[in-house]
Design a protein around this motif. Structure first.
Motif, PDB file in Angstrom:
ATOM      1  N   LEU A  77       0.829  -1.206   0.000  1.00  0.00           N
ATOM      2  CA  LEU A  77       0.000   0.000   0.000  1.00  0.00           C
ATOM      3  C   LEU A  77       0.862   1.254   0.000  1.00  0.00           C
ATOM      4  CD1 LEU A  77      -2.849  -0.948   2.511  1.00  0.00           C
ATOM      5  CD2 LEU A  77      -3.120  -0.446   0.079  1.00  0.00           C
ATOM      6  N   LEU A  78       1.877   1.266   0.855  1.00  0.00           N
ATOM      7  CA  LEU A  78       2.730   2.447   0.963  1.00  0.00           C
ATOM      8  C   LEU A  78       3.581   2.624  -0.301  1.00  0.00           C
ATOM      9  CD1 LEU A  78       3.382   4.762   2.815  1.00  0.00           C
ATOM     10  CD2 LEU A  78       5.137   3.370   3.919  1.00  0.00           C
ATOM     11  N   PHE A  79       4.024   1.519  -0.874  1.00  0.00           N
ATOM     12  CA  PHE A  79       4.809   1.612  -2.111  1.00  0.00           C
ATOM     13  C   PHE A  79       3.944   2.175  -3.245  1.00  0.00           C
ATOM     14  CE2 PHE A  79       6.911   0.054  -5.943  1.00  0.00           C
ATOM     15  CZ  PHE A  79       8.235   0.368  -5.664  1.00  0.00           C
ATOM     16  N   THR A  80       2.703   1.683  -3.351  1.00  0.00           N
ATOM     17  CA  THR A  80       1.775   2.203  -4.367  1.00  0.00           C
ATOM     18  C   THR A  80       1.498   3.681  -4.139  1.00  0.00           C
ATOM     19  OG1 THR A  80       0.710   0.031  -4.547  1.00  0.00           O
ATOM     20  CG2 THR A  80      -0.511   1.925  -5.409  1.00  0.00           C
ATOM     21  N   PHE A  81       1.310   4.026  -2.858  1.00  0.00           N
ATOM     22  CA  PHE A  81       1.089   5.432  -2.514  1.00  0.00           C
ATOM     23  C   PHE A  81       2.258   6.296  -2.977  1.00  0.00           C
ATOM     24  CE2 PHE A  81       2.572   8.629   0.514  1.00  0.00           C
ATOM     25  CZ  PHE A  81       1.576   9.578   0.375  1.00  0.00           C
ATOM     26  N   ASN A  82       3.483   5.824  -2.745  1.00  0.00           N
ATOM     27  CA  ASN A  82       4.661   6.616  -3.098  1.00  0.00           C
ATOM     28  C   ASN A  82       4.782   6.825  -4.608  1.00  0.00           C
ATOM     29  OD1 ASN A  82       6.127   7.369  -0.646  1.00  0.00           O
ATOM     30  ND2 ASN A  82       6.242   5.175  -0.271  1.00  0.00           N
ATOM     31  N   LEU A  83       4.406   5.829  -5.387  1.00  0.00           N
ATOM     32  CA  LEU A  83       4.411   5.999  -6.842  1.00  0.00           C
ATOM     33  C   LEU A  83       3.415   7.078  -7.255  1.00  0.00           C
ATOM     34  CD1 LEU A  83       4.638   2.321  -8.162  1.00  0.00           C
ATOM     35  CD2 LEU A  83       6.433   4.068  -8.187  1.00  0.00           C
ATOM     36  N   LEU A  84       2.208   7.007  -6.688  1.00  0.00           N
ATOM     37  CA  LEU A  84       1.196   8.027  -6.984  1.00  0.00           C
ATOM     38  C   LEU A  84       1.643   9.393  -6.493  1.00  0.00           C
ATOM     39  CD1 LEU A  84      -2.057   6.059  -6.038  1.00  0.00           C
ATOM     40  CD2 LEU A  84      -1.232   6.615  -8.338  1.00  0.00           C
ATOM     41  N   PHE A  85       2.276   9.392  -5.334  1.00  0.00           N
ATOM     42  CA  PHE A  85       2.741  10.633  -4.734  1.00  0.00           C
ATOM     43  C   PHE A  85       3.817  11.286  -5.600  1.00  0.00           C
ATOM     44  CE2 PHE A  85       4.658  12.951  -0.975  1.00  0.00           C
ATOM     45  CZ  PHE A  85       3.566  13.762  -0.787  1.00  0.00           C
ATOM     46  N   TRP A  86       4.720  10.473  -6.120  1.00  0.00           N
ATOM     47  CA  TRP A  86       5.786  10.974  -6.984  1.00  0.00           C
ATOM     48  C   TRP A  86       5.199  11.596  -8.258  1.00  0.00           C
ATOM     49  CZ3 TRP A  86       7.713  10.029 -11.899  1.00  0.00           C
ATOM     50  CH2 TRP A  86       9.001  10.529 -12.149  1.00  0.00           C
ATOM     51  N   LEU A  87       4.210  10.918  -8.847  1.00  0.00           N
ATOM     52  CA  LEU A  87       3.557  11.449 -10.044  1.00  0.00           C
ATOM     53  C   LEU A  87       2.805  12.743  -9.745  1.00  0.00           C
ATOM     54  CD1 LEU A  87       2.154   8.130 -11.571  1.00  0.00           C
ATOM     55  CD2 LEU A  87       4.046   9.515 -12.460  1.00  0.00           C
ATOM     56  N   SER A  88       2.166  12.780  -8.587  1.00  0.00           N
ATOM     57  CA  SER A  88       1.424  13.991  -8.219  1.00  0.00           C
ATOM     58  C   SER A  88       2.369  15.169  -7.999  1.00  0.00           C
ATOM     59  CB  SER A  88       0.585  13.734  -6.964  1.00  0.00           C
ATOM     60  OG  SER A  88       1.417  13.505  -5.843  1.00  0.00           O
ATOM     61  N   GLY A  89       3.574  14.877  -7.496  1.00  0.00           N
ATOM     62  CA  GLY A  89       4.567  15.940  -7.331  1.00  0.00           C
ATOM     63  C   GLY A  89       4.930  16.565  -8.668  1.00  0.00           C
ATOM     64  N   GLY A  90       5.078  15.722  -9.688  1.00  0.00           N
ATOM     65  CA  GLY A  90       5.338  16.239 -11.028  1.00  0.00           C
ATOM     66  C   GLY A  90       4.182  17.086 -11.539  1.00  0.00           C
TER      67      GLY A  90
END
Length: 251
Positions: A18-31
């Motif tokens: 869950l946290l790994f998936t969150f971090n991928l989404l989070f990284w994309l949202s940062g962009g």
């Protein structure tokens, strides 16, 4: 005891995914946050130059900074999750909290700015447009006004009649009643004919158009900020749960 260990292990694995998936989404949202902030500053920089307040620009700069931190934080979060490092998870949580505070600050600035926007436009925009347009050393204002009137399809601060009250009409107008950028089909000296069939006649002039434009952009920035904030709350919850599920390790 074995069943309990198995349950804890399964729970930890689920939290890690869950946290790994969150971090991928989070990284994309940062962009996405950085892109919105840069788009606001670069594509609309001419409009912003007509505003006396720097609050609008400041809110965009904060979003760009937050976006950069978000992308770095996403990478850190992935590392912390893979390594199951409680120390990195603490750093990750603190960074999430910092970004959350940055977004709140940007949101407050945007809200305060919008409350003052109408007063600022009415006080400053007319003077800037009619007193500085095509004057020596004011080329950036001239470009900004021409772009504003063409892009937003308006003429003058409150109305096209504003151009009769400024310095431009007595110096560089060359018989024109309004600048050529007021024309629906801009051509050389098309501003000689001040008629609705030829120039833009908008109720409220460019002030109302620019206010509407900025409001739309503030709403976009606000929507992006709310979306990221929701992701951050989930991320902080997942981080806390994973931190508690991991066995104590030396830092």
């Amino acid at each position: 005891m074995a069943n309990e260990d198995k349950t804890n292990t399964c729970g930890t694995i689920c939290l890690k995914y869950l946290l790994f998936t969150f971090n991928l989404l989070f990284w994309l949202s940062g962009g996405a946050v950085m892109a919105v902030g840069l788009w606001t500053l670069v594509d609309k920089s001419d409009y912003i130059s007509l505003l006396s307040s720097s609050t609008y620009s400041l809110a965009a700069y904060i979003l760009i900074a937050a976006g950069a931190i978000v992308m770095l934080t996403g990478v850190l979060g992935c590392c912390a999750t893979i390594k199951e490092s409680r120390a990195l998870l603490i750093v990750f949580f603190v960074l999430l909290l910092l970004i959350f505070l940055l977004e709140i600050t940007a949101g407050v600035l945007a809200y305060v700015y919008y409350q003052e926007l109408n007063e600022e436009l009415r006080a400053d925009l007319k003077e800037t447009m009619v007193q500085k347009y095509q004057q020596p050393g004011e080329d950036h204002v001239t470009r900004a006004v021409d772009k504003l009137q063409q892009d937003l399809k308006c003429c003058g601060s409150n109305s096209s009649a504003d151009w009769q009250q400024g310095t431009w009409i007595h110096t560089f107008a060359d018989g024109r009643l309004v600048p050529d950028s007021c024309c629906k089909t801009p051509t050389d000296h098309c501003g000689l004919r001040d008629h609705p069939s030829n120039i833009y006649k908008v109720e409220g002039g460019c002030i109302s158009k620019l206010e509407e434009f900025i409001l739309q952009h503030l709403q976009i920035l606000g929507a992006v900020g709310i979306g990221i904030a929701f992701l951050q709350i989930l991320g902080m919850l997942f981080t806390c749960c994973l931190y508690r599920s991991l066995k104590d390790e030396p830092y």
